[in-house]
Design a protein around this motif. Structure first.
Motif, PDB file in Angstrom:
ATOM      1  N   LYS A 111       0.824  -1.206   0.000  1.00 47.72           N
ATOM      2  CA  LYS A 111       0.000   0.000   0.000  1.00 47.72           C
ATOM      3  C   LYS A 111       0.859   1.258   0.000  1.00 47.72           C
ATOM      4  O   LYS A 111       1.728   1.425   0.859  1.00 47.72           O
ATOM      5  N   GLN A 112       0.611   2.128  -0.961  1.00 47.02           N
ATOM      6  CA  GLN A 112       1.314   3.408  -1.013  1.00 47.02           C
ATOM      7  C   GLN A 112       0.680   4.374  -0.019  1.00 47.02           C
ATOM      8  O   GLN A 112      -0.529   4.596  -0.036  1.00 47.02           O
ATOM      9  N   ILE A 113       1.528   4.981   0.843  1.00 47.23           N
ATOM     10  CA  ILE A 113       1.031   5.906   1.856  1.00 47.23           C
ATOM     11  C   ILE A 113       1.075   7.340   1.362  1.00 47.23           C
ATOM     12  O   ILE A 113       0.100   8.077   1.482  1.00 47.23           O
ATOM     13  N   ASP A 114       2.203   7.771   0.789  1.00 43.56           N
ATOM     14  CA  ASP A 114       2.329   9.150   0.316  1.00 43.56           C
ATOM     15  C   ASP A 114       3.591   9.263  -0.530  1.00 43.56           C
ATOM     16  O   ASP A 114       4.480   8.405  -0.476  1.00 43.56           O
ATOM     17  N   THR A 115       3.669  10.335  -1.292  1.00 46.13           N
ATOM     18  CA  THR A 115       4.844  10.617  -2.111  1.00 46.13           C
ATOM     19  C   THR A 115       5.635  11.773  -1.512  1.00 46.13           C
ATOM     20  O   THR A 115       5.139  12.519  -0.659  1.00 46.13           O
ATOM     21  N   ASN A 116       6.876  11.916  -1.966  1.00 45.62           N
ATOM     22  CA  ASN A 116       7.761  13.008  -1.513  1.00 45.62           C
ATOM     23  C   ASN A 116       7.907  13.057   0.001  1.00 45.62           C
ATOM     24  O   ASN A 116       7.965  14.132   0.608  1.00 45.62           O
ATOM     25  N   VAL A 117       7.969  11.888   0.621  1.00 46.67           N
ATOM     26  CA  VAL A 117       8.124  11.782   2.074  1.00 46.67           C
ATOM     27  C   VAL A 117       9.608  11.802   2.420  1.00 46.67           C
ATOM     28  O   VAL A 117      10.415  11.112   1.783  1.00 46.67           O
ATOM     29  N   SER A 118       9.981  12.602   3.409  1.00 48.84           N
ATOM     30  CA  SER A 118      11.376  12.647   3.842  1.00 48.84           C
ATOM     31  C   SER A 118      11.789  11.282   4.350  1.00 48.84           C
ATOM     32  O   SER A 118      11.128  10.694   5.212  1.00 48.84           O
ATOM     33  N   SER A 119      12.902  10.772   3.830  1.00 49.88           N
ATOM     34  CA  SER A 119      13.322   9.405   4.162  1.00 49.88           C
ATOM     35  C   SER A 119      14.434   9.345   5.194  1.00 49.88           C
ATOM     36  O   SER A 119      14.929   8.264   5.499  1.00 49.88           O
ATOM     37  N   GLY A 120      14.835  10.483   5.757  1.00 48.11           N
ATOM     38  CA  GLY A 120      15.910  10.422   6.736  1.00 48.11           C
ATOM     39  C   GLY A 120      15.942  11.568   7.717  1.00 48.11           C
ATOM     40  O   GLY A 120      16.572  11.479   8.754  1.00 48.11           O
ATOM     41  N   TYR A 121      15.255  12.665   7.433  1.00 47.78           N
ATOM     42  CA  TYR A 121      15.369  13.862   8.255  1.00 47.78           C
ATOM     43  C   TYR A 121      14.748  13.654   9.628  1.00 47.78           C
ATOM     44  O   TYR A 121      13.609  13.206   9.752  1.00 47.78           O
ATOM     45  N   MET A 122      15.509  13.957  10.707  1.00 49.26           N
ATOM     46  CA  MET A 122      15.038  13.894  12.090  1.00 49.26           C
ATOM     47  C   MET A 122      14.491  12.512  12.459  1.00 49.26           C
ATOM     48  O   MET A 122      13.534  12.370  13.206  1.00 49.26           O
ATOM     49  N   GLU A 123      15.068  11.456  11.892  1.00 51.58           N
ATOM     50  CA  GLU A 123      14.704  10.071  12.203  1.00 51.58           C
ATOM     51  C   GLU A 123      13.263   9.736  11.823  1.00 51.58           C
ATOM     52  O   GLU A 123      12.705   8.743  12.290  1.00 51.58           O
ATOM     53  N   ALA A 124      12.608  10.559  11.027  1.00 55.29           N
ATOM     54  CA  ALA A 124      11.247  10.266  10.591  1.00 55.29           C
ATOM     55  C   ALA A 124      11.299   9.532   9.242  1.00 55.29           C
ATOM     56  O   ALA A 124      12.215   9.758   8.454  1.00 55.29           O
ATOM     57  N   PRO A 125      10.306   8.661   8.911  1.00 52.28           N
ATOM     58  CA  PRO A 125       9.098   8.428   9.693  1.00 52.28           C
ATOM     59  C   PRO A 125       9.347   7.577  10.935  1.00 52.28           C
ATOM     60  O   PRO A 125      10.281   6.787  10.974  1.00 52.28           O
ATOM     61  N   ILE A 126       8.474   7.766  11.919  1.00 52.06           N
ATOM     62  CA  ILE A 126       8.527   6.963  13.132  1.00 52.06           C
ATOM     63  C   ILE A 126       7.174   6.315  13.356  1.00 52.06           C
ATOM     64  O   ILE A 126       6.140   6.852  12.933  1.00 52.06           O
ATOM     65  N   THR A 127       7.174   5.157  14.009  1.00 56.80           N
ATOM     66  CA  THR A 127       5.948   4.397  14.165  1.00 56.80           C
ATOM     67  C   THR A 127       6.064   3.467  15.354  1.00 56.80           C
ATOM     68  O   THR A 127       7.135   3.355  15.975  1.00 56.80           O
ATOM     69  N   ASP A 128       4.969   2.776  15.688  1.00 52.68           N
ATOM     70  CA  ASP A 128       5.023   1.745  16.713  1.00 52.68           C
ATOM     71  C   ASP A 128       5.274   0.396  16.036  1.00 52.68           C
ATOM     72  O   ASP A 128       5.398   0.308  14.815  1.00 52.68           O
ATOM     73  N   SER A 129       5.349  -0.671  16.829  1.00 57.27           N
ATOM     74  CA  SER A 129       5.734  -1.976  16.283  1.00 57.27           C
ATOM     75  C   SER A 129       4.693  -2.565  15.335  1.00 57.27           C
ATOM     76  O   SER A 129       5.010  -3.423  14.511  1.00 57.27           O
ATOM     77  N   SER A 130       3.441  -2.106  15.429  1.00 60.66           N
ATOM     78  CA  SER A 130       2.387  -2.649  14.576  1.00 60.66           C
ATOM     79  C   SER A 130       2.047  -1.736  13.398  1.00 60.66           C
ATOM     80  O   SER A 130       1.139  -2.055  12.620  1.00 60.66           O
ATOM     81  N   PHE A 131       2.741  -0.613  13.285  1.00 59.57           N
ATOM     82  CA  PHE A 131       2.472   0.379  12.244  1.00 59.57           C
ATOM     83  C   PHE A 131       1.051   0.940  12.346  1.00 59.57           C
ATOM     84  O   PHE A 131       0.470   1.370  11.341  1.00 59.57           O
ATOM     85  N   SER A 132       0.474   0.934  13.550  1.00 57.57           N
ATOM     86  CA  SER A 132      -0.892   1.433  13.720  1.00 57.57           C
ATOM     87  C   SER A 132      -0.967   2.942  13.545  1.00 57.57           C
ATOM     88  O   SER A 132      -2.014   3.483  13.183  1.00 57.57           O
ATOM     89  N   ILE A 133       0.121   3.638  13.826  1.00 60.57           N
ATOM     90  CA  ILE A 133       0.219   5.076  13.598  1.00 60.57           C
ATOM     91  C   ILE A 133       1.615   5.365  13.067  1.00 60.57           C
ATOM     92  O   ILE A 133       2.607   4.858  13.611  1.00 60.57           O
ATOM     93  N   VAL A 134       1.702   6.132  11.996  1.00 66.01           N
ATOM     94  CA  VAL A 134       2.984   6.473  11.389  1.00 66.01           C
ATOM     95  C   VAL A 134       3.052   7.988  11.245  1.00 66.01           C
ATOM     96  O   VAL A 134       2.147   8.602  10.658  1.00 66.01           O
ATOM     97  N   TYR A 135       4.097   8.590  11.790  1.00 62.08           N
ATOM     98  CA  TYR A 135       4.327  10.024  11.634  1.00 62.08           C
ATOM     99  C   TYR A 135       5.441  10.220  10.601  1.00 62.08           C
ATOM    100  O   TYR A 135       6.486   9.578  10.688  1.00 62.08           O
ATOM    101  N   TYR A 136       5.193  11.089   9.656  1.00 60.74           N
ATOM    102  CA  TYR A 136       6.213  11.327   8.636  1.00 60.74           C
ATOM    103  C   TYR A 136       6.233  12.799   8.245  1.00 60.74           C
ATOM    104  O   TYR A 136       5.308  13.570   8.535  1.00 60.74           O
TER     105      TYR A 136
END
Length: 407
Positions: A350-375
């Motif tokens: 499943k595609q979540i979004d485009t042009n997402v920062s892949s390294g800045y400030m350790e984001a994206p971050i999530t929990d072990s189940s990927f129930s919430i993802v911050y990017y």
């Protein structure tokens, strides 16, 4: 919580007046304090600072202060403070002497006991703060020194190995039980051997005649005495992923994958790894393997980034806690900085979004189940923060600057 700070003293840029703010009260601790030397213990119950001595004494006086303002002179002629334990009863001080070499002075037993070391090239404290691994008496030209483990409570020294080039504490799940290190075999061709040395001084060779980068592609589970290694060959096609196991002091190996492999990542809770194969043009195949050798492909086009310094690829893939799903990037576009590096974020297929920062400030971050993802996504002037809840993405803020943390 307490905070310390300095204010100008006699128009000096290096020295100041030291203040301590705690429980709503500001207290003057001392004057003539060297600004860059103030350091709290890890629990924050005391702080250390230095004051310059008068000629002919070259080094500074080291002080310890409790939060109630009680002050103690620790040493009359001290190196700069480098590390302090939780309660301020143990400390490491060091001074750069030449070409990256340091003189160390270690304190223990409520700072009453001390021991000195010379020509220290590298050191690291274990996570449980019980052991300092140290590479000292180092000969930089020959890439060789003594690797020792220092008990930070007693300052007793246990020699692990000689002729050591470098070591990696993070390769072992419990570094108080051992460490992974490298030894130079062939300087002309840059060949090294990689060893695991336990805290008793017994060593086992894991890889022979490889590059020193293999030091960072080893994972040893010190409880199970099992692990994984990525061995880099003479060509990219000669690489291999192996599981390793100690059996009566003998090392047993099992090849899990071969060819152009890279980016070994160990997951301690499930005693398994991910790795990539056939990296090219910013993409690679992302694989999972357990210790029994069950290997499966997680993504055929996982985004990767290349480091010209180490000549290695890094995967963007992260496993979920149940090992059933992977979060990763595709189409990573490398910018001049991590702020400008972005890609298309996926969870599984499943595609979540485009042009997402892949390294800045350790984001994206999530929990072990990927129930919430911050990017994060970069706009012309700002970083936008989004939250994905498994169904949709919601814009939280349009001008994020501080580090994103998940509580």
């Amino acid at each position: 919580k307490s905070v310390s700070f300095t204010t100008p003293w006699h128009n000096s840029q290096q020295q100041g007046i030291l203040f301590l703010y705690t429980d709503g009260k500001t207290t003057v601790i001392d004057t003539g304090v060297t600004n860059a030397t103030v350091k709290f213990s890890q629990s924050g119950n005391c702080l250390f600072y230095e004051k310059a001595n008068s000629y002919p004494l070259i080094r500074s006086r080291l002080y310890k202060v409790l939060l109630n303002g009680e002050k103690t002179l620790v040493h009359q002629s001290s190196y700069p403070i480098m590390w302090v334990n939780d309660d301020g009863t143990q400390a490491i001080t060091g001074e750069n002497i030449d070409d990256g070499m340091y003189s160390y002075r270690l304190f223990s037993n409520k700072l009453k006991k001390q021991k000195d070391f010379e020509n220290v090239y590298f050191s690291e404290v274990t996570d449980d703060k019980s052991i300092l691994y140290m590479l000292y008496n180092y000969d930089y030209d020959n890439r060789s020194g003594v690797l020792a483990a220092v008990d930070l409570h007693t300052l007793k020294v246990k020699e692990i190995a000689e002729n050591v080039s470098f070591f990696n504490v993070s390769a072992v799940t419990d570094a108080s039980k051992g460490v992974v290190y490298s030894v130079l075999n062939d300087a002309d061709n840059g060949y090294y051997s990689i060893y695991f040395g336990d805290i008793s001084g017994n060593s086992t060779r894991l890889i022979h005649n490889t590059t020193e980068d293999s030091l960072y592609n080893v994972a040893v589970n010190s409880e199970k005495m099992e692990g994984y290694i990525l061995s880099l060959g003479a060509t990219v096609a000669d690489g291999g992923i192996y599981s390793i196991k100690w059996n009566k002091n003998n090392l047993e190996t099992n090849r899990l994958a071969s060819g152009n492999v890279d980016s070994l990542v160990y997951y301690e809770q499930i005693h398994s790894v991910t790795f990539i194969k056939n990296a090219s043009d910013g993409e690679a195949e992302l694989y999972f393997s357990d210790f029994s050798g069950n290997v499966r492909c997680l993504a055929e086009d996982c985004g990767v980034t290349y480091s010209s310094g180490t000549q290695t690829y890094q995967s963007s893939g992260v496993l979920s806690g149940d090992v059933q799903t992977v979060m990763y990037f595709k189409n990573i576009k490398t910018g001049k900085t991590t702020v400008d590096t972005s890609g298309t974020l996926f969870i599984g297929e499943k595609q979540i979004d485009t042009n997402v920062s892949s390294g800045y400030m350790e984001a994206p971050i999530t929990d072990s189940s990927f129930s919430i993802v911050y990017y994060l996504k970069k706009t012309d002037n700002n970083m936008e923060l989004y939250a994905y809840d498994g169904t949709e993405s919601v814009l939280i803020d349009t001008s994020v600057q501080g580090i994103v943390q998940l509580n």
